[in-house]
Every structure is written in structure tokens, then in C-alpha cells.
Design an enzyme around this catalytic site. Structure first.
Site, PDB file in Angstrom:
ATOM      1  N   ARG A  18       0.747  -1.356  -0.345  1.00 15.30           N
ATOM      2  CA  ARG A  18      -0.557  -0.150   0.113  1.00 15.30           C
ATOM      3  C   ARG A  18       0.915   1.053  -0.448  1.00 15.30           C
ATOM      4  O   ARG A  18       2.178   1.455   0.273  1.00 15.30           O
ATOM      5  CB  ARG A  18      -1.206   0.056   1.742  1.00 15.30           C
ATOM      6  CG  ARG A  18      -2.040  -0.862   1.551  1.00 15.30           C
ATOM      7  CD  ARG A  18      -3.249  -0.535   0.655  1.00 15.30           C
ATOM      8  NE  ARG A  18      -4.443  -1.879   0.844  1.00 15.30           N
ATOM      9  CZ  ARG A  18      -5.072  -2.514   1.742  1.00 15.30           C
ATOM     10  NH1 ARG A  18      -5.340  -0.937   2.058  1.00 15.30           N
ATOM     11  NH2 ARG A  18      -5.890  -3.095   1.320  1.00 15.30           N
ATOM     12  N   HIS A  43      17.227  -8.351   4.021  1.00 15.28           N
ATOM     13  CA  HIS A  43      18.008  -8.757   2.991  1.00 15.28           C
ATOM     14  C   HIS A  43      17.391  -7.197   1.682  1.00 15.28           C
ATOM     15  O   HIS A  43      16.741  -7.154   1.202  1.00 15.28           O
ATOM     16  CB  HIS A  43      17.605  -9.766   2.283  1.00 15.28           C
ATOM     17  CG  HIS A  43      18.554 -10.224   1.733  1.00 15.28           C
ATOM     18  ND1 HIS A  43      18.392 -11.293   0.947  1.00 15.28           N
ATOM     19  CD2 HIS A  43      18.740  -9.587  -0.321  1.00 15.28           C
ATOM     20  CE1 HIS A  43      19.433 -11.951   0.429  1.00 15.28           C
ATOM     21  NE2 HIS A  43      19.578 -10.336  -0.498  1.00 15.28           N
ATOM     22  N   HIS A  50      10.888  -5.591  -1.171  1.00 16.31           N
ATOM     23  CA  HIS A  50      10.453  -5.189   0.417  1.00 16.31           C
ATOM     24  C   HIS A  50      11.204  -4.083   1.503  1.00 16.31           C
ATOM     25  O   HIS A  50      10.939  -3.157   1.323  1.00 16.31           O
ATOM     26  CB  HIS A  50      10.127  -6.089   1.336  1.00 16.31           C
ATOM     27  CG  HIS A  50      11.067  -7.709   0.435  1.00 16.31           C
ATOM     28  ND1 HIS A  50      12.923  -7.313   1.105  1.00 16.31           N
ATOM     29  CD2 HIS A  50      11.354  -8.541   0.539  1.00 16.31           C
ATOM     30  CE1 HIS A  50      13.672  -8.787   0.554  1.00 16.31           C
ATOM     31  NE2 HIS A  50      12.437  -9.294   0.294  1.00 16.31           N
ATOM     32  N   GLU A  74      22.110  -8.558   4.729  1.00 11.72           N
ATOM     33  CA  GLU A  74      22.047  -9.063   3.267  1.00 11.72           C
ATOM     34  C   GLU A  74      21.912  -9.173   1.972  1.00 11.72           C
ATOM     35  O   GLU A  74      22.006  -8.135   1.977  1.00 11.72           O
ATOM     36  CB  GLU A  74      21.271 -10.320   3.648  1.00 11.72           C
ATOM     37  CG  GLU A  74      21.122 -10.829   5.349  1.00 11.72           C
ATOM     38  CD  GLU A  74      20.195 -12.428   4.756  1.00 11.72           C
ATOM     39  OE1 GLU A  74      19.661 -12.013   4.325  1.00 11.72           O
ATOM     40  OE2 GLU A  74      20.936 -13.158   5.752  1.00 11.72           O
ATOM     41  N   HIS A 204      17.431 -19.833   6.703  1.00  8.91           N
ATOM     42  CA  HIS A 204      16.140 -19.996   4.866  1.00  8.91           C
ATOM     43  C   HIS A 204      15.338 -21.198   4.978  1.00  8.91           C
ATOM     44  O   HIS A 204      15.697 -22.509   5.087  1.00  8.91           O
ATOM     45  CB  HIS A 204      17.575 -20.115   3.814  1.00  8.91           C
ATOM     46  CG  HIS A 204      16.045 -20.100   2.323  1.00  8.91           C
ATOM     47  ND1 HIS A 204      16.407 -18.709   2.009  1.00  8.91           N
ATOM     48  CD2 HIS A 204      15.510 -20.555   1.613  1.00  8.91           C
ATOM     49  CE1 HIS A 204      15.018 -18.597   1.151  1.00  8.91           C
ATOM     50  NE2 HIS A 204      14.483 -19.882   1.033  1.00  8.91           N
TER      51      HIS A 204
HETATM   52  C1  LIG Z   1      19.740 -15.654   2.151  1.00 11.48           C
HETATM   53  C2  LIG Z   1      18.123 -15.691   3.024  1.00 11.48           C
HETATM   54  O1  LIG Z   1      18.112 -16.943   2.796  1.00 11.48           O
HETATM   55  C3  LIG Z   1      17.310 -14.503   2.917  1.00 11.48           C
HETATM   56  O2  LIG Z   1      18.023 -14.731   4.214  1.00 11.48           O
HETATM   57  C4  LIG Z   1      16.521 -13.762   2.619  1.00 11.48           C
HETATM   58  O3  LIG Z   1      16.548 -12.126   2.848  1.00 11.48           O
HETATM   59  C5  LIG Z   1      15.212 -14.013   1.934  1.00 11.48           C
HETATM   60  O4  LIG Z   1      14.778 -13.147   1.081  1.00 11.48           O
HETATM   61  P1  LIG Z   1      13.474 -12.081   0.773  1.00 11.48           P
HETATM   62  O5  LIG Z   1      12.940 -11.987   1.767  1.00 11.48           O
HETATM   63  O6  LIG Z   1      13.562 -12.414   0.348  1.00 11.48           O
HETATM   64  O7  LIG Z   1      12.702 -14.265   0.129  1.00 11.48           O
HETATM   65  N1  LIG Z   2      19.021 -15.944   5.894  1.00  6.66           N
HETATM   66  C1  LIG Z   2      17.705 -16.048   6.392  1.00  6.66           C
HETATM   67  C2  LIG Z   2      17.545 -15.031   6.154  1.00  6.66           C
HETATM   68  O1  LIG Z   2      17.845 -13.893   6.742  1.00  6.66           O
HETATM   69  C3  LIG Z   2      15.938 -15.377   6.203  1.00  6.66           C
HETATM   70  O2  LIG Z   2      15.158 -16.258   5.748  1.00  6.66           O
HETATM   71  P1  LIG Z   2      13.389 -16.950   5.917  1.00  6.66           P
HETATM   72  O3  LIG Z   2      13.400 -17.139   7.505  1.00  6.66           O
HETATM   73  O4  LIG Z   2      12.824 -15.870   5.334  1.00  6.66           O
HETATM   74  O5  LIG Z   2      13.601 -18.045   4.959  1.00  6.66           O
END
Ligand SMILES: CC(=O)[C@@H](O)[C@H](O)COP(=O)(O)O
Ligand SMILES: NCC(=O)COP(=O)(O)O
Length: 252
Positions: A18, A43, A50, A74, A204
Site C-alpha cells: 500500500r 536483505h 521489500h 544481507e 532460510h
Molecule cells: C539469504 C536468505 O536465505 C534470506 O535471508 C533472504 O533474506 C530471503 O530473501 P527474501 O525474504 O527476499 O525471500
Molecule cells: N538468512 C536467512 C534469513 O535471513 C531469513 O530467511 P527466511 O526465514 O525468510 O527464509
């Protein structure tokens, strides 16, 4: 103690759906810290799907003013600037987080889905890692559980690795017959990293179902969790979700 670093990407995703600034990413980050999380992760990506540069700046200030809290940023250091996204290295050197986790994501990826190939990219990373470390920023590399690649992570100067736990999480969901083999490979990778003097992070698709086993990984120092955490926070409340993950990491 294994540190919980809450990834705020999905809070920002909701905000971006939004006009305006609701939910307020930094407010949610502060609430996670108030509930006991030891850190925050973001990230930022060039398309700003985002997390935006302003979020990184605001969260860096929040975390810098909280004793004992870590901020982890990240991203792909090779991704070009786009619009007001200045590029990961520029943004990280400007905001000076405690840790920078380098991730080999291309811009068109839905999400992170593989670790670095340091045989290909290692030489290009060396000056960037050196620059981050000279700025006092701990460097972690997003890695698959490949022992040769993890040896290269040490050679290029990384302080830590972050083991990519996507395949492990998928094997748990599927109750795959490969699950024990996958987890054993992660344990071997962690032991190898420890022997090299590398710190060990992981992330992840970690969640309250697959974390009870993964927390037993030898030498695990930090997990960054966002996607499942956000869903759990919707269901049980943010404070309760932080408590649930902290209890899980503590083996309760
Ligand atoms: C590196 C990783 O696995 C996650 O930290 C990453 O931030 C996922 O990115 P999205 O939230 O954009 O899926
Ligand atoms: N580096 C993994 C992270 O920051 C979050 O990954 P996720 O839990 O959103 O898949």
C-alpha cells in the site's frame, strides 16, 4: 547460546503493498528486540520488493543504540545500483551494521536458493570482504554445505559462513529419506568450518518444526529467520513468536 536474528523482509513486503508506511518496519524491529531477539536481519534487493535503503538506515540506528544487539544486512555485492538503491556495499559501508552476509542472488530470483561458488566468484569477493572487514564489519558468506567451498570461504577472508538451510527445510516438510543425509552434511560442514576458525550461522526456511533438530548443529552461533517467523507472529502474536523461537533455540 544461539542468537535469534529476526529477518524483517516480510514486514516490509506488507508495507510496500500500500501507499504509506504501515506497518512501520523499524517499530516491528524494536518490538522483536524488546521481546528478546538478539538481532535483526534485512536483505535489501535492487528492486526494493521489500526492504528499502531507508529501512536499513533506520534499523542501523535502532540497533546501534541497543547494547548487545546485532544488525545483519544481507545481499549480493555484485548487484548494480538501481534507482535510490545505492548497491549493497555502498549501503553497508554507510550504515555500518555488525555483520554483512554476502549472498549470490541474481536480481530475478524469487528468493535466495543457493550458496556461493567461490571457485568462480572468490577472487572478486576478496577486495570487498577486505573493505568490509577494514570498516569493522563481520563478513559472513551464504554457503551450501560443501567442504571445499567452505575451505575457500576461509581463504577469501570470511569471518563466518551462513549455511543455506532451504534443502534441509524442504526435506523436513517431505519427510524425505534424504533428511538424515542432508543434516549430516550440514553437521560435517559446520565441523569443517569450526576447524578452519570460521563462525557458523544458518538460515532460510527455518521454522518451529525444523529448528529443534537444526539447533543441535555443532557450533551454531546464529540463525536468521523471517518468512516462517512472520507467519507465526500473525498466528500467535509477535512477542509470543519471539519467545517460541527463543525457547526452541534454548532446547526447551
Ligand atoms: C539469504 C536468505 O536465505 C534470506 O535471508 C533472504 O533474506 C530471503 O530473501 P527474501 O525474504 O527476499 O525471500
Ligand atoms: N538468512 C536467512 C534469513 O535471513 C531469513 O530467511 P527466511 O526465514 O525468510 O527464509
Amino acid at each position: 547460546m544461539i542468537a535469534l536474528s529476526v529477518n524483517l523482509n516480510k514486514i516490509a513486503l506488507i508495507r510496500n503493498s500500500r501507499e504509506g508506511n504501515f506497518p512501520h518496519v523499524t517499530t516491528h524491529g524494536r518490538s522483536c528486540l524488546d521481546a528478546g531477539a538478539q538481532g535483526l536481519t534485512v536483505h535489501p534487493r535492487p528492486d526494493q520488493r521489500h526492504i528499502r535503503p531507508g529501512d536499513v538506515r533506520d534499523l542501523a540506528t535502532l540497533c546501534a543504540n541497543r547494547e548487545g544487539i546485532e544488525f545483519n544486512v544481507e545481499g549480493n555485492p555484485f548487484a548494480a545500483p538501481a534507482g535510490d538503491y545505492p548497491g549493497l556495499m555502498s549501503l553497508v559501508l554507510e550504515t555500518n551494521p555488525d555483520q554483512c552476509t554476502l549472498v549470490p542472488d541474481s536480481n530475478d530470483q524469487l528468493t535466495s536458493d543457493h550458496g556461493f561458488d567461490l571457485k568462480r566468484d572468490g577472487d572478486r569477493l576478496v577486495p570487498l570482504i577486505d573493505q568490509l572487514k577494514h570498516a569493522g564489519i563481520r563478513v559472513s558468506l551464504f554457503m551450501d554445505p560443501d567442504l571445499d567451498q567452505i575451505s575457500l570461504a576461509k581463504e577469501v577472508g570470511a569471518d563466518r559462513i551462513e549455511l543455506y538451510t532451504g534443502p534441509y527445510a524442504e526435506a523436513v516438510v517431505k519427510q524425505s529419506k534424504e533428511l538424515n543425509t542432508i543434516f549430516s552434511a550440514h553437521c560435517a560442514a559446520a565441523e569443517h568450518a569450526h576447524q578452519l576458525g570460521l563462525g557458523i550461522n544458518a538460515g532460510h526456511d527455518l521454522n518451529l518444526v525444523n529448528l529443534p533438530r537444526y539447533r543441535t548443529l555443532p557450533g551454531l552461533q546464529e540463525v536468521s529467520i523471517g518468512h516462517a517467523f512472520t507467519v507465526d507472529a500473525i498466528g500467535m502474536g509477535l512477542e509470543n513468536a519471539v519467545g517460541a523461537y527463543l525457547n526452541c533455540l534454548a532446547g526447551n
